[in-house]
Write a protein that holds these residues in place. Structure first.
Motif, short mmCIF file in Angstrom:
data_model
loop_
_atom_site.label_atom_id
_atom_site.label_comp_id
_atom_site.label_asym_id
_atom_site.label_seq_id
_atom_site.Cartn_x
_atom_site.Cartn_y
_atom_site.Cartn_z
N LEU A 451 35.44 18.39 32.35
CA LEU A 451 35.00 19.59 33.06
C LEU A 451 35.53 19.54 34.48
N ILE A 452 36.23 20.59 34.88
CA ILE A 452 36.76 20.67 36.24
C ILE A 452 36.06 21.81 36.95
N ASN A 453 35.39 21.50 38.06
CA ASN A 453 34.71 22.51 38.87
C ASN A 453 35.52 22.78 40.14
N VAL A 454 35.85 24.02 40.39
CA VAL A 454 36.53 24.41 41.62
C VAL A 454 35.53 25.21 42.45
N VAL A 455 35.07 24.64 43.57
CA VAL A 455 34.02 25.25 44.39
C VAL A 455 34.64 26.18 45.43
N ARG A 456 34.12 27.39 45.52
CA ARG A 456 34.54 28.36 46.53
C ARG A 456 33.28 29.07 47.04
N LYS A 457 32.83 28.73 48.23
CA LYS A 457 31.55 29.21 48.73
C LYS A 457 31.68 30.52 49.51
N GLY A 458 30.54 31.23 49.58
CA GLY A 458 30.44 32.42 50.42
C GLY A 458 31.16 33.63 49.86
N ARG A 459 31.24 34.63 50.72
CA ARG A 459 31.84 35.91 50.31
C ARG A 459 33.32 35.76 49.98
N THR A 460 34.07 35.04 50.85
CA THR A 460 35.50 34.87 50.59
C THR A 460 35.72 34.01 49.34
N GLY A 461 34.81 33.05 49.13
CA GLY A 461 34.91 32.22 47.93
C GLY A 461 34.76 33.03 46.67
N ALA A 462 33.79 33.97 46.68
CA ALA A 462 33.59 34.83 45.52
C ALA A 462 34.83 35.67 45.23
N GLU A 463 35.50 36.12 46.30
CA GLU A 463 36.72 36.91 46.13
C GLU A 463 37.85 36.04 45.56
N GLU A 464 37.93 34.79 46.01
CA GLU A 464 38.95 33.87 45.49
C GLU A 464 38.74 33.62 43.99
N ILE A 465 37.48 33.43 43.61
CA ILE A 465 37.18 33.17 42.19
C ILE A 465 37.57 34.38 41.35
N ASN A 466 37.26 35.57 41.84
CA ASN A 466 37.64 36.79 41.10
C ASN A 466 39.16 36.88 40.95
N GLN A 467 39.88 36.49 42.01
CA GLN A 467 41.33 36.56 41.95
C GLN A 467 41.89 35.54 40.97
N MET A 468 41.29 34.33 40.93
CA MET A 468 41.75 33.32 39.98
C MET A 468 41.55 33.80 38.54
N MET A 469 40.41 34.42 38.25
CA MET A 469 40.19 34.94 36.91
C MET A 469 41.19 36.03 36.58
N SER A 470 41.47 36.88 37.55
CA SER A 470 42.44 37.97 37.33
C SER A 470 43.83 37.40 37.06
N ASP A 471 44.21 36.35 37.80
CA ASP A 471 45.54 35.75 37.61
C ASP A 471 45.66 35.13 36.22
N PHE A 472 44.63 34.40 35.78
CA PHE A 472 44.68 33.78 34.45
C PHE A 472 44.69 34.84 33.35
N ARG A 473 44.01 35.96 33.61
CA ARG A 473 43.95 37.02 32.60
C ARG A 473 45.28 37.76 32.51
N ASN A 474 45.88 38.03 33.64
CA ASN A 474 47.09 38.85 33.66
C ASN A 474 48.37 38.03 33.49
N ASN A 475 48.31 36.74 33.85
CA ASN A 475 49.48 35.87 33.71
C ASN A 475 49.06 34.55 33.07
N PRO A 476 48.67 34.59 31.80
CA PRO A 476 48.18 33.37 31.15
C PRO A 476 49.27 32.33 30.99
N PRO A 477 48.91 31.05 30.99
CA PRO A 477 49.92 30.00 30.80
C PRO A 477 50.55 30.08 29.41
N LYS A 478 51.81 29.78 29.34
CA LYS A 478 52.51 29.80 28.05
C LYS A 478 52.45 28.45 27.35
N GLU A 479 52.21 27.40 28.14
CA GLU A 479 52.17 26.05 27.60
C GLU A 479 51.16 25.23 28.40
#
Length: 573
Positions: A451-479
């Motif tokens: 299990l890997i936890n990436v901590v991002r606190k506060g308002r900017t952290g919440a925005e970073e987490i949303n962006q990471m999910m968006s990136d994985f969804r729109n550009n998923p790894p091929k391998e």
């Protein structure tokens, strides 16, 4: 949100609907131009599908008398809609955190002010005992004040329905609607103590008896097992030692420094039994006492961490999947030997939990039902199939397990009794729990998780987490880790993509959730989701192989561990 609009929001808390202590605290934030002002007011503390959790303090984004009052008033309104023309009863429990007892009484007052009878625990008690009490006392709902294993500055509020499970659709959305429709000036704080029934130690015994009835199968070697237990300053000091003694486990050493309840959790950085450091005092004691098993629980007593002696004789913390593998396999084996498996039984798991449970279920001829993360979904399975299929046990990777359906949430007490029975049985047969786990891997496959936890606190952290999910969804790894991605499940879009064919199919058997799962051709599984309770994004990684001997286990374990590291590198974690 702009600074000005945040300030305007804060100034509303200077009005007559708020008490003097609150108004003074808000005025101090404004006058000092404190950086805490924006974080306290930039949003409403989210009342999610199970309740809410947050930092304590004044403001709309904090847990306090008014945000709790708003939640409870909304719940009271919905209870009156759901159960018209009948006496409504709600059980309330709370853990050891700062203000939990006071918050419990505030919540009780709002309910009684709305004419609702309250069963209020006199002192802090574990969350699973609250779940049990809702069913045992035939309540319409239950509430527990807890922030689980979050840091000391947090507290929280979880809501249970009349089946003893956390609220699920449609009740959760309906309650949320009522909560957000409630204005602070609408909250009824003037309670009626005549409507409070106090719950004391007698209920502990009823709960413990139910744990024993549902969690114990054979009495082999219990008086010869050396146990170390710690409640990590939490609530289970009230139940687990008593349960172990009542079940006949005579050699139990307690970490006395950690049996003292405290919301400061003074002996640990984090009261989370998922972390080896939280059990370090217990494992140190185990070396002195030559213990066979070490057990620790989180502050509200629903999660359990277990350490056992590995092949080198050293205490090793099992991960949640490993603990649940041992418990599930043993329980199903007991059921099979007793002739209780008819083909109409099932176990419960979640989408982020190891796929080993599908293999175990298949071996014993039962179904493995899977839901979203959180035990409320396992509780929903039990309710949905009541009278059709029998629930045996269930768990998820985050150190939670339940034995039977007498509790409708993860339950450390019953799970600890089963774990200690397994350890005693292994010792009596000249083996260990760790060797038993290896034997299971030889039967159904060697799964290893990280299990890997990436901590991002506060308002900017919440925005970073949303962006990471968006990136994985729109550009998923091929391998991933040298193996091509073969399948992508998107639970937010409720779709499954076969990468080879490009075919996309619908998955509507599980509710929408912001979760992604990647499967590679060699069976590696990576699940990505934002935490619902903490400022972090979680990556659950599972790799697998086959083994036929203990020697193969020893040889292949480092290779699977290295593969987990390769996954981290490929995902830039």
């Amino acid at each position: 949100m702009s600074v000005q609009s945040t300030l305007d929001k804060a100034k509303l808390w200077l009005g007559e609907a708020f008490d003097e202590e609150t108004r003074t605290a808000v005025q101090t934030l404004i006058d000092s131009n404190s950086p805490d002002l924006e974080d306290s007011f930039y949003r409403e503390l989210e009342f999610g599908t199970g309740g809410m959790r947050g930092v304590m303090g004044v403001g709309t984004n904090r847990l306090n008398k008014y945000t709790l009052g708003q939640a409870t008033q909304g719940l009271a309104n919905y209870l009156h809609q759901s159960f018209p023309h009948e006496e409504i009863k709600v059980a309330i429990a709370y853990d050891v955190r700062h203000n939990s007892k006071e918050f419990g009484k505030i919540v009780a007052d709002v309910l009684t002010a709305n004419g609702i009878k309250v069963l209020l625990f006199k002192e802090h008690r574990p969350t699973p005992e609250l779940s049990f009490t809702v069913r045992n006392k035939q309540c319409n709902a239950g509430i527990v004040l807890t922030a689980s294993h979050n840091p000391p500055e947090y507290n929280g509020y979880k809501v249970y329905w009349n089946d003893g499970a956390q609220i699920v659709p449609p009740n959760d959305e309906n309650i949320i609607r009522e909560v957000y429709a409630t204005k602070f000036e609408d909250i009824k704080f003037n309670g009626n103590d005549d409507l409070i029934e106090w719950v004391g130690e007698d209920q502990d015994d009823v709960y413990i008896d139910a744990c024993m009835e549902n969690s114990l199968y054979q009495n082999v070697g219990r008086d010869n097992l050396n146990i170390v237990f710690t409640s990590i300053h939490g609530t289970t000091y009230t139940t687990v030692p008593k349960a172990l003694a009542k079940a006949g486990f005579k050699k139990v050493d307690l970490v006395h420094e950690q049996m003292i309840p405290s919301g400061n959790f003074p002996t640990v950085d984090s009261p989370n039994p998922e972390e080896p450091a939280a059990l370090s005092m217990a494992t140190d004691l185990a070396e002195i006492t030559n213990a066979d098993i070490v057990i620790g629980t989180d502050p509200d007593g629903d999660r359990l961490g277990i350490a056992v002696r590995n092949l080198e004789g050293k205490m090793q913390l099992l991960n949640g999947n490993q603990t649940n593998t041992i418990l599930t396999y043993y329980i199903l084996d007991r059921w099979k030997k007793a002739g209780k498996i008819t083909g109409k039984e099932f176990i419960g798991s979640t989408i982020v939990t190891s796929d080993i449970f599908f293999d175990i279920a298949e071996k014993f001829g039962v179904d493995c039902k899977v839901g979203l993360t959180g035990f409320k979904w396992i509780g929903k399975m039990i309710r949905d199939f009541e009278g059709q299929e029998k629930f045996i046990c269930g768990g998820e990777e985050s150190f939670g397990f339940m034995t039977g359906d007498f509790v409708r949430d993860k339950d450390s007490c019953g799970s600890i009794l089963t774990a200690c029975e397994i350890a005693a049985w292994c010792k009596a047969n000249g083996t260990t729990v760790y060797q038993y786990l290896i034997d299971i891997y030889k039967e159904v496959g060697f799964y290893y998780e990280g299990l890997i936890n990436v901590v991002r606190k506060g308002r900017t952290g919440a925005e970073e987490i949303n962006q990471m999910m968006s990136d994985f969804r729109n550009n998923p790894p091929k391998e991933i880790a040298g193996s091509p991605v073969a399948e992508l499940k998107d639970f937010k879009e409720q779709t499954m993509l076969d990468v080879a064919t490009g075919e996309k199919s619908v998955m509507d058997d599980i509710p929408k959730s912001n979760v992604l799962i990647f499967y590679t051709q060699d069976g590696t599984k990576v699940c990505v989701r934002p935490s619902g309770t903490e400022p972090k994004i979680k990556f659950y990684v599972s790799v697998k192989d086959s083994i036929h001997s203990q020697e193969e286990f020893v040889a292949k374990l480092p290779k699977l561990q290295e593969k987990i590291n390769l996954v981290k590198q490929d995902l830039n974690l």
